[in-house]
Design an enzyme around this catalytic site. Sequence first.
Site, PDB file in Angstrom:
ATOM      1  CB  SER A   1      -0.880  -0.001   1.248  1.00 12.87           C
ATOM      2  OG  SER A   1      -0.058   0.024   2.387  1.00 12.87           O
ATOM      3  CB  ALA A   2       0.107   4.776  -0.601  1.00 13.57           C
TER       4      ALA A   2
END
Length: 192
Positions: free
Chosen positions: A15-16
């Site tokens: 994920s970011a």
Amino acid sequence: MSGHKGQVVGYVRVSAADQNEARQFEALGTVDKMFSEKVSGKNTEDRAKLQEMLTYVRDGDKVRVKSPDRLARSTTDLLALVEQLKAKGVALEFVDNPALNTDTPQGEFMLTVLAAIAQLERKTIRERQAEGIAIAKRDGKYEKAPKLTPEQVQQASERIAQDVPKAKIARDLGVSRQTLYAALNGSGKYAK
């Protein structure tokens, strides 16, 4: 089992928030094929590599992920993916949560328990919604928006002027006759 020697297929999702895919690659060890995904959004559709992986795997393969949260966004999502893979004869292995591996009796049991919990959760949510609506109705707060738009009410009046039966107009508009009358008389929700 077919002649196809099962492959170990890795799936990694970063994920970011956590850019460190090296940790996940390391955790998975040697795999025959790796699918890696960088994801920011919340919807399942943006997980293109996951879809690719699901298309790629065949009977006898094993999908290896670091943990359930890398694969799924929710219990329901996880169970749906497990079912999808199972239908293809593909096992699922979680490096961090071996108790959930689908090719062990314990894993099968754990997933059955999870499925029961997910179902309970959905039921509870629906019940709460229903209770909320019942309370709101009782307190007169739950007003559905008027079913007919001002344009529809206008059209209805014009059709009545042309002697079209009210029952037919109500049917065409998909509302009850009471609703139509209220709209035409400007009573209830239709009061100006």
